[in-house]
Design an enzyme around this catalytic site. Structure first.
Site, PDB file in Angstrom:
ATOM      1  N   ALA A  63      52.668  48.742  44.562  1.00 14.98           N
ATOM      2  CA  ALA A  63      52.970  50.374  43.935  1.00 14.98           C
ATOM      3  C   ALA A  63      52.986  51.395  44.572  1.00 14.98           C
ATOM      4  CB  ALA A  63      52.459  50.878  42.073  1.00 14.98           C
ATOM      5  N   GLY A 102      51.416  45.837  43.100  1.00 17.61           N
ATOM      6  CA  GLY A 102      52.376  45.198  42.710  1.00 17.61           C
ATOM      7  C   GLY A 102      53.422  44.742  43.807  1.00 17.61           C
ATOM      8  N   GLU A 105      52.622  41.167  42.825  1.00 18.48           N
ATOM      9  CA  GLU A 105      54.068  41.050  41.324  1.00 18.48           C
ATOM     10  C   GLU A 105      55.118  40.796  41.723  1.00 18.48           C
ATOM     11  OE1 GLU A 105      52.029  44.727  39.912  1.00 18.48           O
ATOM     12  OE2 GLU A 105      51.456  42.975  37.837  1.00 18.48           O
ATOM     13  N   GLU A 125      44.598  46.793  41.350  1.00 17.04           N
ATOM     14  CA  GLU A 125      44.314  47.752  40.903  1.00 17.04           C
ATOM     15  C   GLU A 125      43.806  48.446  39.676  1.00 17.04           C
ATOM     16  OE1 GLU A 125      46.884  45.242  40.910  1.00 17.04           O
ATOM     17  OE2 GLU A 125      48.868  45.424  40.131  1.00 17.04           O
TER      18      GLU A 125
HETATM   19  C1  3H9 Z   1      50.597  49.298  41.666  1.00 13.12           C
HETATM   20  O1  3H9 Z   1      50.806  48.158  42.358  1.00 13.12           O
HETATM   21  C2  3H9 Z   1      50.481  49.065  40.135  1.00 13.12           C
HETATM   22  C3  3H9 Z   1      51.341  47.664  39.869  1.00 13.12           C
HETATM   23  O2  3H9 Z   1      50.940  46.818  39.330  1.00 13.12           O
HETATM   24  C4  3H9 Z   1      52.333  47.930  38.526  1.00 13.12           C
HETATM   25  C5  3H9 Z   1      53.545  49.235  38.380  1.00 13.12           C
HETATM   26  C6  3H9 Z   1      54.350  49.566  37.601  1.00 13.12           C
HETATM   27  N1  3H9 Z   1      51.431  53.983  47.446  1.00 13.12           N
HETATM   28  O3  3H9 Z   1      44.306  52.360  53.532  1.00 13.12           O
HETATM   29  P1  3H9 Z   1      45.181  53.125  54.761  1.00 13.12           P
HETATM   30  C7  3H9 Z   1      48.905  55.137  51.963  1.00 13.12           C
HETATM   31  S1  3H9 Z   1      48.996  50.154  41.678  1.00 13.12           S
HETATM   32  C8  3H9 Z   1      51.439  54.866  48.429  1.00 13.12           C
HETATM   33  O4  3H9 Z   1      44.592  54.068  55.582  1.00 13.12           O
HETATM   34  P2  3H9 Z   1      45.074  50.871  55.839  1.00 13.12           P
HETATM   35  C9  3H9 Z   1      47.422  55.604  52.314  1.00 13.12           C
HETATM   36  O5  3H9 Z   1      47.172  56.742  51.254  1.00 13.12           O
HETATM   37  C10 3H9 Z   1      48.819  50.053  43.752  1.00 13.12           C
HETATM   38  N2  3H9 Z   1      50.532  55.034  49.735  1.00 13.12           N
HETATM   39  O6  3H9 Z   1      45.375  51.997  56.298  1.00 13.12           O
HETATM   40  C11 3H9 Z   1      47.293  56.125  53.863  1.00 13.12           C
HETATM   41  O7  3H9 Z   1      48.417  57.450  54.227  1.00 13.12           O
HETATM   42  P3  3H9 Z   1      48.086  58.555  55.401  1.00 13.12           P
HETATM   43  C12 3H9 Z   1      47.867  48.520  43.601  1.00 13.12           C
HETATM   44  C13 3H9 Z   1      50.180  53.912  49.554  1.00 13.12           C
HETATM   45  O8  3H9 Z   1      45.571  49.631  56.912  1.00 13.12           O
HETATM   46  C14 3H9 Z   1      48.542  54.550  54.150  1.00 13.12           C
HETATM   47  O9  3H9 Z   1      48.821  54.133  53.255  1.00 13.12           O
HETATM   48  N3  3H9 Z   1      47.853  48.130  45.506  1.00 13.12           N
HETATM   49  C15 3H9 Z   1      49.619  53.392  49.192  1.00 13.12           C
HETATM   50  O10 3H9 Z   1      42.885  51.020  56.416  1.00 13.12           O
HETATM   51  C16 3H9 Z   1      47.895  54.295  55.193  1.00 13.12           C
HETATM   52  O11 3H9 Z   1      46.531  53.444  54.368  1.00 13.12           O
HETATM   53  C17 3H9 Z   1      46.325  48.706  45.919  1.00 13.12           C
HETATM   54  O12 3H9 Z   1      45.617  49.191  45.449  1.00 13.12           O
HETATM   55  C18 3H9 Z   1      50.088  53.269  48.135  1.00 13.12           C
HETATM   56  N4  3H9 Z   1      50.129  51.959  46.756  1.00 13.12           N
HETATM   57  O13 3H9 Z   1      45.084  49.752  54.384  1.00 13.12           O
HETATM   58  C19 3H9 Z   1      46.899  48.932  47.379  1.00 13.12           C
HETATM   59  N5  3H9 Z   1      49.244  52.587  49.659  1.00 13.12           N
HETATM   60  O14 3H9 Z   1      48.282  57.865  55.841  1.00 13.12           O
HETATM   61  C20 3H9 Z   1      46.081  50.013  48.134  1.00 13.12           C
HETATM   62  C21 3H9 Z   1      48.626  53.428  50.762  1.00 13.12           C
HETATM   63  O15 3H9 Z   1      48.753  59.099  54.788  1.00 13.12           O
HETATM   64  N6  3H9 Z   1      46.483  49.543  49.511  1.00 13.12           N
HETATM   65  N7  3H9 Z   1      48.914  54.094  51.048  1.00 13.12           N
HETATM   66  O16 3H9 Z   1      46.424  58.882  54.770  1.00 13.12           O
HETATM   67  C22 3H9 Z   1      44.712  49.664  50.311  1.00 13.12           C
HETATM   68  O17 3H9 Z   1      44.670  48.625  49.793  1.00 13.12           O
HETATM   69  C23 3H9 Z   1      45.790  50.227  51.894  1.00 13.12           C
HETATM   70  O18 3H9 Z   1      45.913  50.684  51.547  1.00 13.12           O
HETATM   71  C24 3H9 Z   1      45.945  48.971  52.423  1.00 13.12           C
HETATM   72  C25 3H9 Z   1      45.480  48.962  54.198  1.00 13.12           C
HETATM   73  C26 3H9 Z   1      44.815  47.193  52.359  1.00 13.12           C
HETATM   74  C27 3H9 Z   1      46.798  48.315  51.889  1.00 13.12           C
END
Ligand code: 3H9
Length: 698
Positions: A63, A102, A105, A125
C-alpha cells in the site's frame, strides 16, 4: 486511460502493467488504474487470460504508506481484489523484485502466480505496526498453510522465490516476469486449468482446523520476542480467524484489526521510523547529484572487537577487506574471533554452512599500515586516544591512495583535530559504528569542518550497502547518541544518591521498552574503566567508586550493580549493593527519600530530549528524525515509540519543559534547565516535527 497502469493485448492475452516509480506502491491512482484495466480486459471478448506485471525495479511493494491517516480515496483495495478474484478469466501475477504487503495481497487475489528467481515475497505490515489489511491473513494461510503463513505475517520477513515455489505460493519460477507470465498464461489456457480462487480453497487449513495447537504453538514461539508490540498479536489473531471462520467473516475480522492498528500510536511511530530512516540517508547541505566515490576495497585498521565487527559487516555484503594490525599475534587473535563468530552463526542456521569460509575468504589479514594502499575507504578502529589516532592518520596520509576516504571509528574524539594532521582534510570523516558492529545497524557519519560533499556521500552510500542505517552528525563530544546518553547517565547516578536503587531505575527503563537499563549496561561495559578515568581526572562518584573498591567491576567479575550467578548474564538484585549504597549515603550525610517510578522515567528521558534540542540548535543533527534514527538503531529505543524526539512530541513539549524546570530547582541542577529551543517551541505550542516541516518548506 490511466497514467500509471497500462493495458496491452498480445493476441488473446491482456497484459496489465503497473508503472509507478519508485516501488509501484498502491496509491489511489494505481488502484484505480488496475481496476479500470482489469474491467476492460474482462469485458474484452478477445481476451482469454490476463497477466498483471510491473515496470521498473519491483512488483508492487505494498500500500502507499503516505496515504495512511488521510481520508480514503476510492476504489478501496478490497474492491479491486474482489473484481480480480471473481474474474471469469484467469489472472496471473508475474512477479519480480519484491511483492510485499498489499502487493502480495494483489498477487494472492490472482488465480496463479509466477516469479523470477531473485524475487522475494512477504507481508511486512507488522514492521509498520499493522497487519495485512487486504485479505493477506486469509488468503496466505490457504496458499501455504497456516504455520508458514503465520510465520511470514508475524515476523514480517519475506521468503525467496524458491521457498514460495516449494510451499505453493507460486506456480513456477520464470526467466522474465512479463514474458514468463505470458507463457504461463498460454499454458493455463492450453491445459484448460480451472481458476484457482484461494478464497474457496480450504484444503491447507484442514490439519489446523482439526488440531488448533499446531497453530497456537507456532504463534507462541513467534511472539516470544514481541514484548510491548501490539501488531504481531493482532496479526496472529487475524490468521487464526482464517482457520476458525468462513472466508468472508475472516476478512471482516482482519479489516477490524487493520483499522484499529492503522489509527494506533504504535503504528504511527513505526511508519514515522520507516520514513525517518530513509530521510536520514539524504544529506542536508550537499549539492544535488553529488556522486559517491567508487568503493571496491576497504581497509580496516585494528582487529579488535570493533575492527573485527566492522570487517565482518563488509565481508557480509561481499566487499573485500584488508584487515590491518600492528603484529602477527594480534592479527591472528582477531581473525580467530571472526572465524569463531561466523561458525557459531552457521551452527545456529543463521547463515549457510559454506558462508564462514566464503566470508573469511574476503578478509585479508596484514601487518603494517602500508597495506592500506589499494583501499578506496579506510576505517580506523584503534585505541581511543587522540595521540594514537593522530599517529595512525599521519601514516594513512602517507600510504593511502589519493582520493581514498579516510574514516575514524572514534565514539567521541574531535575529527577536525584528527583531519589537521593530514594534507587531505577533505577526505577525512567519522564512521562511528556501534558494538557489536556486525549486529548493530547504526552508523553515525561524522562530518568534519572540511569534509568534501562526495566523501560524505561515499560514507552514507557504503553504509547503506552494508545494511547499516547511516545518520550524518557534526563534530562534538560524543556526537549525537553518546552525548544524549551522558545526560541519562548523570541522572541515573544522581537518583542513587536520592534513594532509588539500581534495579528500580533499570526496571522503569526496560518497562518503557529499552533493552537494558543504565546500571545493567554499566555492568556489561565494566565499571573499572570509568573508575580509572575518574581517578586520573581527580573526580569522585562515591557509590560507583565504593563498588569498584569492593572489587565489583560488573559482569566480568560476576558482581557490579548486580550479582551474576553461574556464568549467567542475567542481573540479580544484590542486598550487598543496597547495604553499600546505604553506608555510602550515611557517610556522606545524605537522606534517602522515596523516588517514584514516574519521576525516574521523566529524569531518564527528559534530560536526553533536552540535550537533543541543544544538538538541533547547534546544527549537530540536521533533523529531529535523524536523532530518532540514531536512538532506534544504535541504542535499541523501542520502535513503537518512534525515538526520543517523536516521543517528546507525543508527550507535549510544554509539559517536558515545565518538568525540566521543576527538576532543575528541586535537585539544584542548572543543567536541567530547558534548552532555548525547547523553551521556544513549548511557548509557541509547537513540536520538534514542526522544525522538519519548516525546513522542508524553506
Ligand atoms: C500495506 O501494504 C498494507 C496492506 O496490507 C493493506 C492495505 C489496505 N509507500 O526503501 P527504499 C518509498 S503496508 C510509499 O529506499 P529500496 C521510500 O520512502 C506496506 N512509499 O528502496 C523511498 O522514498 P524516497 C507494506 C514507499 O530499494 C522510495 O520508495 N509494504 C513505500 O532500498 C525507495 O524506497 C512495505 O512495508 C510504500 N509502501 O527498498 C514495504 N515503499 O526515495 C516497504 C517504499 O523519497 N518498502 N517507498 O526516500 C520497503 O520495504 C522497501 O522500500 C523496498 C525497496 C524493499 C520495497
Amino acid at each position: 486511460m490511466s497514467e500509471v497502469v497500462k493495458l496491452e493485448r498480445h493476441d488473446v492475452i491482456a497484459i496489465v502493467t503497473v508503472n509507478s516509480p519508485p516501488v509501484n506502491a498502491l496509491s489511489a491512482a494505481v488502484r484505480g488504474g488496475i481496476f479500470e484495466c482489469m474491467k476492460s480486459a474482462i469485458a474484452d471478448s478477445e481476451v482469454k487470460a490476463i497477466v498483471l506485471t510491473c515496470a521498473g525495479r519491483t512488483f508492487i511493494a505494498g500500500a502507499d504508506i503516505t496515504e495512511f491517516g488521510k481520508p480514503p480515496k476510492p476504489p478501496g483495495l478490497a474492491e479491486v481484489l474482489d473484481l480480480m478474484e471473481s474474474s471469469p478469466k484467469p489472472i496471473i501475477a508475474a512477479i519480480h523484485g519484491t511483492a510485499l504487503g498489499g502487493g502480495l495481497e494483489v498477487a494472492l487475489a490472482c488465480h496463479y502466480r509466477v516469479a523470477v528467481k531473485e524475487a522475494r515475497l512477504g507481508l511486512p505490515e507488522v514492521k509498520l505496526g499493522l497487519l495485512p489489511g487486504a485479505g493477506g491473513t486469509q488468503r496466505l494461510p490457504r496458499a501455504v498453510g497456516p504455520e508458514l503463513a503465520v510465520k511470514m505475517i508475524v515476523s514480517g520477513d519475506p521468503i525467496s522465490a524458491a521457498e514460495a515455489l516449494k510451499n505453493g505460493l507460486i506456480e513456477e519460477i520464470v526467466e522474465g516476469p512479463a514474458s514468463g507470465g505470458e507463457a504461463f498464461a498460454l499454458k493455463v489456457l492450453a491445459e484448460k486449468r480451472p481458476l484457482r480462487k484461494l478464497r474457496d480453497d480450504d484444503s491447507k487449513l484442514a490439519a489446523a482446523k482439526a488440531d488448533i495447537s499446531i497453530f497456537t504453538n507456532a504463534v507462541a514461539a513467534l511472539t516470544k520476542k514481541a514484548r510491548g508490540l501490539e501488531a504481531p498479536f493482532a496479526a496472529a489473531d487475524a490468521v487464526r480467524a482464517a482457520i476458525e471462520l468462513p472466508f468472508d467473516e475472516g476478512l471482516k475480522k482482519e479489516r477490524e484489526g487493520f483499522l484499529k492498528l492503522v489509527a494506533s500510536d504504535q503504528s504511527k511511530a513505526q511508519r514515522y521510523a520507516f520514513f525517518s530512516e530513509r530521510e536520514a540517508a539524504k544529506i542536508a547541505g550537499v549539492p544535488d547529484g553529488t556522486k559517491p566515490r567508487p568503493v571496491e576495497r576497504v581497509a580496516i585498521i585494528g582487529a579488535g572487537t570493533m575492527g573485527g565487527g566492522i570487517a565482518m559487516s563488509f565481508a557480509n555484503a561481499g566487499i573485500p577487506v584488508t584487515l590491518i594490525e600492528t603484529g602477527e599475534e594480534q592479527l591472528k587473535r582477531g581473525m580467530g574471533v571472526m572465524q569463531k563468530n561466523y561458525e557459531a552463526t552457521a551452527a545456529r542456521g543463521g547463515i549457510p554452512a559454506d558462508a564462514p569460509a566464503k566470508r573469511m575468504g574476503l578478509i585479508d589479514g596484514k601487518v603494517g599500515l602500508e597495506h592500506v594502499k589499494d583501499a578506496d575507504l579506510v576505517i580506523e578502529a584503534v585505541f581511543e586516544t587522540m595521540a594514537v589516532k593522530k599517529e595512525v592518520f599521519e601514516a594513512l596520509d602517507k600510504h593511502a591512495k589519493p582520493g581514498a576516504v579516510l574514516a575514524s571509528n572514534t565514539s567521541y574524539l574531535n575529527i577536525d583535530e584528527i583531519a589537521k594532521v593530514t594534507k587531505r582534510p577533505q577526505d577525512i570523516l567519522g564512521m562511528h559504528f556501534f558494538s557489536p558492529a556486525n549486529v548493530m545497524k547504526l552508523c553515525e557519519i561524522v562530518r568534519a569542518d572540511k569534509t568534501a560533499p562526495d566523501a560524505l556521500t561515499t560514507a552514507v552510500s557504503i553504509a547503506r550497502k552494508i545494511a547499516k542505517v547511516p545518520a550524518v552528525v557534526g563534530v562534538c563530544d560524543g556526537f549525537v547518541g553518546n552525548r544524549m546518553l551522558a545526560q541519562r547517565g548523570k541522572q541515573s547516578e544522581k537518583l542513587l544518591f536520592e534513594g532509588a536503587l539500581p534495579q528500580q531505575v533499570d526496571a522503569v527503563v526496560t518497562k518503557f521498552g529499552m533493552p537494558m537499563g543504565p546500571f545493567a549496561m554499566s555492568d556489561l561495559a565494566g565499571l573499572d574503566i570509568g573508575w580509572r578515568s575518574r581517578k586520573d581526572r581527580g573526580i569522585k562518584s562515591e557509590i560507583a567508586d565504593a563498588l569498584c573498591e569492593a572489587g565489583r567491576f560488573g559482569q566480568k567479575t560476576g558482581k557490579g550493580y548486580y550479582k551474576y550467578e553461574g556464568g549467567s548474564r542475567a542481573p540479580l538484585p544484590d542486598p550487598e549493593v543496597e547495604k553499600l549504597i546505604d553506608e555510602t549515603l550515611q557517610r556522606m550525610g545524605r537522606k534517602k527519600r522515596v523516588v517514584s517510578d514516574d519521576e525516574i522515567l521523566e529524569r531518564m528521558m527528559y534530560p536526553m530530549i533536552n540535550e537533543g534540542a541543544r544538538i538541533l540548535e547547534e546544527g549537530i543533527a540536521a533533523r529531529p528524525s535523524d536523532i530518532d534514527v540514531i536512538w532506534l538503531y544504535g541504542y535499541g529505543w523501542p520502535i513503537y515509540r518512534g525515538g526520543p524526539m517523536f516521543y517528546a512530541d507525543q508527550v507535549g513539549l510544554k509539559h517536558i519543559a515545565d518538568r525540566l524546570s521543576y527538576y532543575a530547582k528541586e535537585t539544584n541542577d542548572p543543567s536541567l534547565e530547558p534548552a532555548p529551543l525547547l523553551k521556544r517551541l513549548a511557548a509557541e505550542g509547537k513540536t520538534f516535527a514542526s522544525l522538519a516541516q519548516q525546513s522542508k518548506a524553506a
